[in-house]
Design a protein around this motif. Structure first.
Motif, PDB file in Angstrom:
ATOM      1  N   ARG A 108      11.771  -6.886   1.770  1.00 49.70           N
ATOM      2  CA  ARG A 108      10.834  -6.993   2.883  1.00 49.70           C
ATOM      3  C   ARG A 108      10.764  -8.403   3.459  1.00 49.70           C
ATOM      4  NH1 ARG A 108       7.192  -2.412   1.867  1.00 49.70           N
ATOM      5  NH2 ARG A 108       6.537  -3.182  -0.133  1.00 49.70           N
ATOM      6  N   VAL A 109      11.553  -9.318   2.893  1.00 48.03           N
ATOM      7  CA  VAL A 109      11.456 -10.698   3.358  1.00 48.03           C
ATOM      8  C   VAL A 109      12.166 -10.837   4.693  1.00 48.03           C
ATOM      9  CG1 VAL A 109      12.023 -13.078   2.832  1.00 48.03           C
ATOM     10  CG2 VAL A 109      11.404 -11.516   1.001  1.00 48.03           C
ATOM     11  N   PRO A 110      11.448 -11.251   5.732  1.00 46.82           N
ATOM     12  CA  PRO A 110      12.077 -11.323   7.036  1.00 46.82           C
ATOM     13  C   PRO A 110      13.026 -12.501   7.167  1.00 46.82           C
ATOM     14  CG  PRO A 110       9.735 -11.857   7.160  1.00 46.82           C
ATOM     15  CD  PRO A 110      10.051 -11.629   5.730  1.00 46.82           C
ATOM     16  N   GLY A 111      14.203 -12.243   7.703  1.00 40.87           N
ATOM     17  CA  GLY A 111      15.099 -13.305   8.126  1.00 40.87           C
ATOM     18  C   GLY A 111      14.685 -13.720   9.520  1.00 40.87           C
ATOM     19  N   CYS A 171      -0.110 -15.201  11.389  1.00 37.27           N
ATOM     20  CA  CYS A 171       0.719 -15.202  10.184  1.00 37.27           C
ATOM     21  C   CYS A 171       0.105 -14.305   9.115  1.00 37.27           C
ATOM     22  CB  CYS A 171       0.865 -16.630   9.669  1.00 37.27           C
ATOM     23  SG  CYS A 171       1.923 -16.748   8.229  1.00 37.27           S
ATOM     24  N   THR A 172       0.785 -13.211   8.815  1.00 39.29           N
ATOM     25  CA  THR A 172       0.328 -12.278   7.780  1.00 39.29           C
ATOM     26  C   THR A 172       1.539 -11.897   6.930  1.00 39.29           C
ATOM     27  OG1 THR A 172       0.828 -10.330   9.110  1.00 39.29           O
ATOM     28  CG2 THR A 172      -1.388 -11.250   9.350  1.00 39.29           C
ATOM     29  N   PRO A 173       1.305 -11.280   5.768  1.00 38.61           N
ATOM     30  CA  PRO A 173       2.471 -10.884   4.955  1.00 38.61           C
ATOM     31  C   PRO A 173       3.416  -9.940   5.710  1.00 38.61           C
ATOM     32  CG  PRO A 173       0.484 -10.782   3.639  1.00 38.61           C
ATOM     33  CD  PRO A 173       0.046 -11.039   5.052  1.00 38.61           C
ATOM     34  N   GLU A 174       2.890  -9.169   6.657  1.00 37.40           N
ATOM     35  CA  GLU A 174       3.768  -8.262   7.405  1.00 37.40           C
ATOM     36  C   GLU A 174       4.641  -9.014   8.397  1.00 37.40           C
ATOM     37  OE1 GLU A 174       0.046  -6.895   7.586  1.00 37.40           O
ATOM     38  OE2 GLU A 174       0.811  -6.851   5.557  1.00 37.40           O
ATOM     39  N   SER A 175       4.098 -10.070   8.991  1.00 37.87           N
ATOM     40  CA  SER A 175       4.943 -10.889   9.858  1.00 37.87           C
ATOM     41  C   SER A 175       4.647 -12.353   9.588  1.00 37.87           C
ATOM     42  CB  SER A 175       4.734 -10.539  11.327  1.00 37.87           C
ATOM     43  OG  SER A 175       3.405 -10.776  11.696  1.00 37.87           O
ATOM     44  N   PRO A 176       5.277 -12.862   8.523  1.00 32.87           N
ATOM     45  CA  PRO A 176       5.012 -14.228   8.095  1.00 32.87           C
ATOM     46  C   PRO A 176       5.663 -15.250   9.013  1.00 32.87           C
ATOM     47  CG  PRO A 176       6.674 -13.207   6.685  1.00 32.87           C
ATOM     48  CD  PRO A 176       6.244 -12.168   7.669  1.00 32.87           C
ATOM     49  N   LEU A 177       4.982 -16.348   9.224  1.00 34.34           N
ATOM     50  CA  LEU A 177       5.576 -17.438   9.991  1.00 34.34           C
ATOM     51  C   LEU A 177       6.250 -18.431   9.050  1.00 34.34           C
ATOM     52  CD1 LEU A 177       2.900 -18.291  12.713  1.00 34.34           C
ATOM     53  CD2 LEU A 177       5.083 -17.120  12.993  1.00 34.34           C
ATOM     54  N   GLY A 178       5.790 -18.473   7.820  1.00 34.35           N
ATOM     55  CA  GLY A 178       6.344 -19.478   6.922  1.00 34.35           C
ATOM     56  C   GLY A 178       6.501 -18.977   5.509  1.00 34.35           C
ATOM     57  N   ALA A 179       7.205 -19.786   4.721  1.00 35.19           N
ATOM     58  CA  ALA A 179       7.585 -19.399   3.372  1.00 35.19           C
ATOM     59  C   ALA A 179       6.417 -18.935   2.496  1.00 35.19           C
ATOM     60  CB  ALA A 179       8.327 -20.553   2.719  1.00 35.19           C
ATOM     61  N   MET A 208       3.853 -17.361   2.940  1.00 30.60           N
ATOM     62  CA  MET A 208       3.244 -16.068   3.260  1.00 30.60           C
ATOM     63  C   MET A 208       4.195 -14.925   2.927  1.00 30.60           C
ATOM     64  SD  MET A 208       0.417 -14.785   4.334  1.00 30.60           S
ATOM     65  CE  MET A 208      -0.695 -15.519   5.541  1.00 30.60           C
ATOM     66  N   VAL A 209       5.410 -15.263   2.475  1.00 27.77           N
ATOM     67  CA  VAL A 209       6.452 -14.247   2.378  1.00 27.77           C
ATOM     68  C   VAL A 209       6.257 -13.287   1.212  1.00 27.77           C
ATOM     69  CG1 VAL A 209       8.891 -13.884   1.968  1.00 27.77           C
ATOM     70  CG2 VAL A 209       8.161 -15.584   3.634  1.00 27.77           C
ATOM     71  N   SER A 210       6.161 -13.811   0.011  1.00 23.72           N
ATOM     72  CA  SER A 210       6.034 -12.908  -1.131  1.00 23.72           C
ATOM     73  C   SER A 210       4.612 -12.997  -1.651  1.00 23.72           C
ATOM     74  CB  SER A 210       7.036 -13.281  -2.219  1.00 23.72           C
ATOM     75  OG  SER A 210       6.379 -13.677  -3.397  1.00 23.72           O
ATOM     76  N   ALA A 211       4.209 -11.996  -2.431  1.00 23.11           N
ATOM     77  CA  ALA A 211       2.842 -11.964  -2.952  1.00 23.11           C
ATOM     78  C   ALA A 211       2.535 -13.223  -3.756  1.00 23.11           C
ATOM     79  CB  ALA A 211       2.645 -10.726  -3.811  1.00 23.11           C
ATOM     80  N   GLU A 212       3.582 -13.906  -4.218  1.00 27.34           N
ATOM     81  CA  GLU A 212       3.375 -15.089  -5.040  1.00 27.34           C
ATOM     82  C   GLU A 212       3.189 -16.364  -4.243  1.00 27.34           C
ATOM     83  OE1 GLU A 212       6.110 -15.718  -8.059  1.00 27.34           O
ATOM     84  OE2 GLU A 212       5.156 -14.162  -9.245  1.00 27.34           O
ATOM     85  N   GLY A 213       3.525 -16.330  -2.985  1.00 24.89           N
ATOM     86  CA  GLY A 213       3.357 -17.529  -2.187  1.00 24.89           C
ATOM     87  C   GLY A 213       1.882 -17.851  -2.039  1.00 24.89           C
ATOM     88  N   ALA A 214       1.566 -19.140  -1.873  1.00 25.70           N
ATOM     89  CA  ALA A 214       0.166 -19.541  -1.845  1.00 25.70           C
ATOM     90  C   ALA A 214      -0.587 -18.871  -0.695  1.00 25.70           C
ATOM     91  CB  ALA A 214       0.068 -21.056  -1.734  1.00 25.70           C
ATOM     92  N   CYS A 215       0.012 -18.821   0.498  1.00 29.68           N
ATOM     93  CA  CYS A 215      -0.704 -18.245   1.639  1.00 29.68           C
ATOM     94  C   CYS A 215      -0.914 -16.747   1.442  1.00 29.68           C
ATOM     95  CB  CYS A 215       0.055 -18.517   2.933  1.00 29.68           C
ATOM     96  SG  CYS A 215       0.151 -20.276   3.313  1.00 29.68           S
ATOM     97  N   ALA A 216       0.117 -16.067   0.928  1.00 36.11           N
ATOM     98  CA  ALA A 216      -0.013 -14.627   0.711  1.00 36.11           C
ATOM     99  C   ALA A 216      -1.044 -14.344  -0.375  1.00 36.11           C
ATOM    100  CB  ALA A 216       1.337 -14.030   0.335  1.00 36.11           C
ATOM    101  N   ALA A 217      -1.074 -15.164  -1.409  1.00 33.38           N
ATOM    102  CA  ALA A 217      -2.047 -14.959  -2.481  1.00 33.38           C
ATOM    103  C   ALA A 217      -3.464 -15.114  -1.925  1.00 33.38           C
ATOM    104  CB  ALA A 217      -1.797 -15.936  -3.622  1.00 33.38           C
ATOM    105  N   TYR A 218      -3.676 -16.104  -1.065  1.00 39.09           N
ATOM    106  CA  TYR A 218      -4.991 -16.258  -0.431  1.00 39.09           C
ATOM    107  C   TYR A 218      -5.295 -15.054   0.443  1.00 39.09           C
ATOM    108  CZ  TYR A 218      -6.457 -20.961  -1.710  1.00 39.09           C
ATOM    109  OH  TYR A 218      -6.900 -22.039  -2.397  1.00 39.09           O
ATOM    110  N   TYR A 219      -4.259 -14.606   1.160  1.00 35.96           N
ATOM    111  CA  TYR A 219      -4.462 -13.471   2.069  1.00 35.96           C
ATOM    112  C   TYR A 219      -4.886 -12.235   1.289  1.00 35.96           C
ATOM    113  CZ  TYR A 219      -3.589 -10.071   5.728  1.00 35.96           C
ATOM    114  OH  TYR A 219      -3.734  -9.062   6.648  1.00 35.96           O
ATOM    115  N   HIS A 220      -4.195 -11.960   0.178  1.00 39.24           N
ATOM    116  CA  HIS A 220      -4.477 -10.738  -0.568  1.00 39.24           C
ATOM    117  C   HIS A 220      -5.801 -10.790  -1.318  1.00 39.24           C
ATOM    118  CE1 HIS A 220      -0.870  -8.609   0.272  1.00 39.24           C
ATOM    119  NE2 HIS A 220      -0.108  -9.586  -0.149  1.00 39.24           N
ATOM    120  N   TYR A 221      -6.075 -11.921  -1.928  1.00 36.98           N
ATOM    121  CA  TYR A 221      -7.181 -11.950  -2.889  1.00 36.98           C
ATOM    122  C   TYR A 221      -8.398 -12.725  -2.410  1.00 36.98           C
ATOM    123  CZ  TYR A 221      -3.647 -10.210  -6.093  1.00 36.98           C
ATOM    124  OH  TYR A 221      -2.679  -9.468  -6.695  1.00 36.98           O
ATOM    125  N   ARG A 222      -8.245 -13.538  -1.375  1.00 40.72           N
ATOM    126  CA  ARG A 222      -9.308 -14.467  -1.053  1.00 40.72           C
ATOM    127  C   ARG A 222      -9.891 -14.327   0.331  1.00 40.72           C
ATOM    128  NH1 ARG A 222      -9.448 -18.712  -4.457  1.00 40.72           N
ATOM    129  NH2 ARG A 222      -9.459 -17.717  -6.471  1.00 40.72           N
TER     130      ARG A 222
END
Ligand code: SF4
Lengths: 102, 372, 349
Positions: free
Chosen positions: B94-97, B335-343, B345-359
């Motif tokens: 699911r990682v966008p190129g 910028c969301t996990p579905e259409s990330p602008l940066g690294a 936000m890409v995987s659930a482990e990335g800092a931005c994605a982790a904030y998005y999911h849990y915070r």
């Protein structure tokens, strides 16, 4: 990064020059490659990443650390009780550090 | 489950926190390098529990996030070829190129398959002798031995229709870069336990000495992380700067020598670009000459396509702990996990994605919820 | 000496051990399929007439109407098969609306080459499932697609049920303070299917939770006269159902990680593949949202029904953070339970 999960090695075998083992995780088990960890024995807990066992869990080490950790939890409860009765009983920084290293 | 459940014990965790509260006299800034640890911190809200001013900075340790756009584009280009079966880990699909991701290529008819272990890709190659199987293998030092083992086995089995498209990154050079930054705020480091289970602790001892910074090799469960944080704080309070191991049940100083050997046999160190951080010298692995036949980039003559990262993304500052994901104007909006602008936000482990999911409950005032 | 019948073309159905395109032609082969496969399994007065439509006697009042299509790989898995899923899926959609499921339609899209034996097996379990759920299959259809244009068998079922007079269930009735009741451990169907694909060996106890929920739903309605709404937890798992309710009712939801049951087997697989059981599919679980005053009686009633014996009270509706679902973790902290954009994929990091 690298999701690795501990499981128990329940059987070992060899197929086509690849050492494999069956590892149990909770209620399921799966074949994993044991090539990086041929010394692991049935009954050992191993850490598995992308289908490879990468390290053997040192049970003795885990037990020792955990006993210490549990004590920490206990100590904290006692301390909380003490603190409730006597604020002066809170240990100083130096005392706590000594206790942690012990 | 043994070795998992007891490390999520509330009582033990709060015991550690109590100790931490007692010894922490300052708002130390600590970094967990590994995305898995970021994930645990967020999922259990551990950083919320830390004494007031202590702060966790979320490091660059998510191999999915830091895989450069160009390599994803190459994987996409390969997956679009009719003769190719592109095989990868679930994380990468699911990682966008720069234009699309592998799942979309699959939807348009590309043969993209997901495996859990690299050895499964060999099986696919053997079962499909008339097709070309490309394994898109990414990872840090933990995953490199498994990917190397697949290449090594392919050579032993004489597989002609198997190749590896690899993106391997090494942690210490990236950590060195972050710590050398003139604006670095990080005062203590939790080193990645699973990386160290493979490579051992020597590099981290060297880093501790070089930067005079305490480093604790930590595990991944809440209790592991709290203990690592406590150990770092104790060092900082006492003015020590040593390498210590918290994750002793799985990590030994020499690491896994067999795994190191196969990596050294198949790969060699090279310069590597990190998504979000840019090029870092000697921070990657590429295939040795003897294994070039299995190198997808050589086999398919894939040329580098230069792709620019969106300028809006402040990931470099986030990875250095200068800003938080919620400080980014694009966070949870453009910028969301579905259409990330940066690294990150890409995987659930990335800092931005982790904030998005849990915070997001903290960011509720910043973004309108339910509207994306 | 050749008799007349031995000179005639052999009966195709006797020779065909697999589905051929002719089975969808509407001609003799189609009729054979109906006569030899579907009628013996599903037969009932409404269906037996073989009219273009079923003519049904309904009680006056409101009816519930629902439809769903079923695709699953593998077709047979521990605890069930695509046929049972197709019956229970629609039955459960009706049941969580408070309706008593009555009649189902069944449409089959068969891929050329499907062994007739497989179809027989699936149809047989559909008939057993329908009996267990107390519904009749009253109309149906079959089409055959060329080999490669389908995946063995797709089934669509639609169903109608009767809603008792005066009963309204809707997410819009949910109010802060209401309790959320979950009917049992999460993720068994999803993990069973995943393990079939990933070559996991399951401990003896894990199988798909595929089951009809009509009895459980009726028990809930009886125990909780003011029940607000129910949802069955299928794809997207518990998290999707809760997020949908939070969004449509504009309320917050707070659940408690510790009170959510997950079996060891499901946990093991989730840890191994980095999945969160809150997002894994179920096929025989529901949540009910009921007023606080009725929650303990409802929970007790749920536990008396076999499909609800492991029910728990997992959380409450809140006024705070409307639209968001949060969870109190095992460590006592709060985190958001997000809605996923796509399926969860196994991960390595
Ligand atoms: S929210 Fe998106 S754009 Fe902002 S720093 Fe994170 S990844 Fe970059």
């Amino acid at each position: 990064m690298c999701l690795a999960i501990p499981g128990q090695l329940v059987a070992k075998s060899e197929a086509e020059g690849i050492l494999t083992g069956r590892v149990k995780f909770g209620g399921i088990s799966r074949e994993v490659c044991m090539d990086f960890l041929p010394e692991a024995e049935v009954g050992d807990y191993v850490l598995v990443h992308v289908g490879f066992a990468i390290s053997r869990i040192d049970e003795e080490e885990a037990r020792k650390t955990y006993e210490y950790l549990e004590k920490t939890g206990l100590v904290d409860e006692e301390l909380a009780a003490m603190r409730a009765s006597d604020a002066a009983a809170i240990p100083t920084l130096q005392e706590t550090v000594v206790e942690l290293k012990a | 489950m043994k070795y998992i459940d007891e490390y999520r014990d509330e009582k033990v965790a709060h015991g550690l926190l109590g100790n931490l509260q007692r010894i922490a006299t300052r708002g130390w800034v600590l970094m967990e390098v590994c995305g898995g640890q970021t994930h645990t911190l967020m999922r259990y809200g551990i950083d919320e529990l830390l004494p007031n001013s202590m702060q966790m900075v979320h490091g660059p340790g998510c191999p999915v996030c830091v895989t450069p756009l160009e390599i994803i584009d190459k994987a996409v280009a390969l997956a679009e070829r009719p003769e190719v079966i592109l095989v990868s880990y679930g994380d990468m699909l699911r990682v966008p190129g720069s234009t699309t991701d592998l799942l979309h290529v699959k939807a348009r008819g590309g043969d993209v398959r997901m495996v859990y272990s690299p050895l499964e890709s060999l099986k696919i190659a053997r079962e499909n002798p008339t097709r070309e199987v490309v394994f898109f293998g990414i990872g840090f030092e933990t995953t490199a031995p498994a990917n190397a083992a697949a290449v090594w086995q392919a050579q032993r089995m004489g597989l002609k229709n198997f190749a590896l498209l690899a993106s391997h990154v090494l942690v210490p050079p990236a950590v060195r870069m972050l710590l050398s930054s003139p604006v670095n705020r990080v005062q203590g480091l939790i080193a990645p336990g699973h990386v160290c289970a493979i490579v051992g602790t020597r590099d981290y001892e060297a880093l501790a000495t070089e930067f005079h910074i305490p480093i604790v090799v930590g595990g991944f469960e809440p209790v592991d992380l709290l203990e690592a944080i406590l150990m770092l704080t104790a060092q900082l309070e006492e003015g020590r700067a040593e390498m210590e191991i918290q994750y002793t049940r799985s990590v030994s100083a020499p690491g896994n020598v067999r795994a190191q050997r196969i990596v050294a046999e198949v790969f060699e160190v090279c310069d590597q670009k990190w998504r979000g951080l840019g090029p870092i010298a000697k921070s990657g692995l590429r295939m040795q000459e003897a294994f070039r036949a299995f190198d997808a980039e050589a086999k398919y003559d894939l040329h580098d396509i230069a792709v620019d990262e969106p300028t809006e993304c402040i990931s470099a500052e986030i990875l250095q702990g200068l800003k938080r994901p919620t400080d980014c104007p694009a966070f949870a909006g453009r910028c969301t996990p579905e259409s990330p602008l940066g690294a990150p936000m890409v995987s659930a482990e990335g800092a931005c994605a982790a904030y998005y999911h849990y915070r997001r409950h903290e960011a509720v005032s910043l973004v309108s919820i339910g509207g994306n | 000496m050749a008799t007349l019948s031995s000179l005639a073309c052999p009966m195709p159905i006797a020779v065909n051990t697999h589905i051929v395109l002719g089975h969808g032609s509407g001609g003799k082969l189609s009729a054979d399929l109906v006569r030899d496969v579907f009628l013996p399994a599903f037969g009932n007065p409404a269906l037996n007439r073989l009219d273009d439509q079923a003519s049904l006697q309904m009680a006056s009042g409101r009816i519930a109407f629902s439809t769903d299509s079923f695709i699953v790989k593998p077709l047979f898995f521990p605890g069930g098969n695509i046929g049972e899923l197709a019956i229970y899926g629609t039955v459960n959609d009706l049941a969580v609306g408070g309706a008593e499921p009555k009649y189902l339609s069944a449409s089959f899209i068969l891929e050329e080459g499907l062994p007739l034996k497989t179809l027989h097996q699936i149809v047989k379990s559909m008939s057993d499932a329908a009996a267990r759920a107390g519904v009749s299959i009253v109309t149906g259809d079959t089409k055959v697609v060329e080999k490669g244009c389908g995946d063995k068998i797709f089934i669509n079922t639609s169903g109608i049920g009767v809603i008792p007079a005066g009963l309204t269930l809707s997410a819009s009735l949910v109010e802060p303070g209401d309790h959320i009741l979950l009917s049992g451990p999460l993720g068994e169907h999803g993990i069973t299917i995943l393990s079939q694909r990933e070559g996991l060996e399951l401990g003896g106890e894990l199988k798909s939770d595929t089951a009809p929920l009509h009895k459980l739903a009726q028990a809930i309605i009886k125990a909780s006269p003011q029940a607000r709404c129910m949802r069955d937890l299928t794809r997207g798992g518990l998290s999707s159902a809760l997020n949908e309710i939070a969004a449509s009712a504009r309320v917050g939801i707070e659940i408690n990680e510790r009170s959510i049951p997950v079996r060891e087997t499901v946990r093991g697989a989730c840890e191994l593949f980095g999945l969160d059981p809150l997002y894994v599919a179920n096929e025989g679980k529901l949540i009910a949202i009921v007023p606080a005053s009725e929650s303990s009686a409802t929970l007790a009633a749920m536990r008396l029904v076999d499909t609800g014996s492991e029910s728990t009270d997992i959380g409450v509706i809140t006024e705070a953070h409307a639209g968001l679902v949060t969870m109190r973790t095992a460590l006592g902290t709060m985190r958001v339970v997000d809605m996923l954009a796509g399926d969860q994929l196994p991960r390595i990091c």
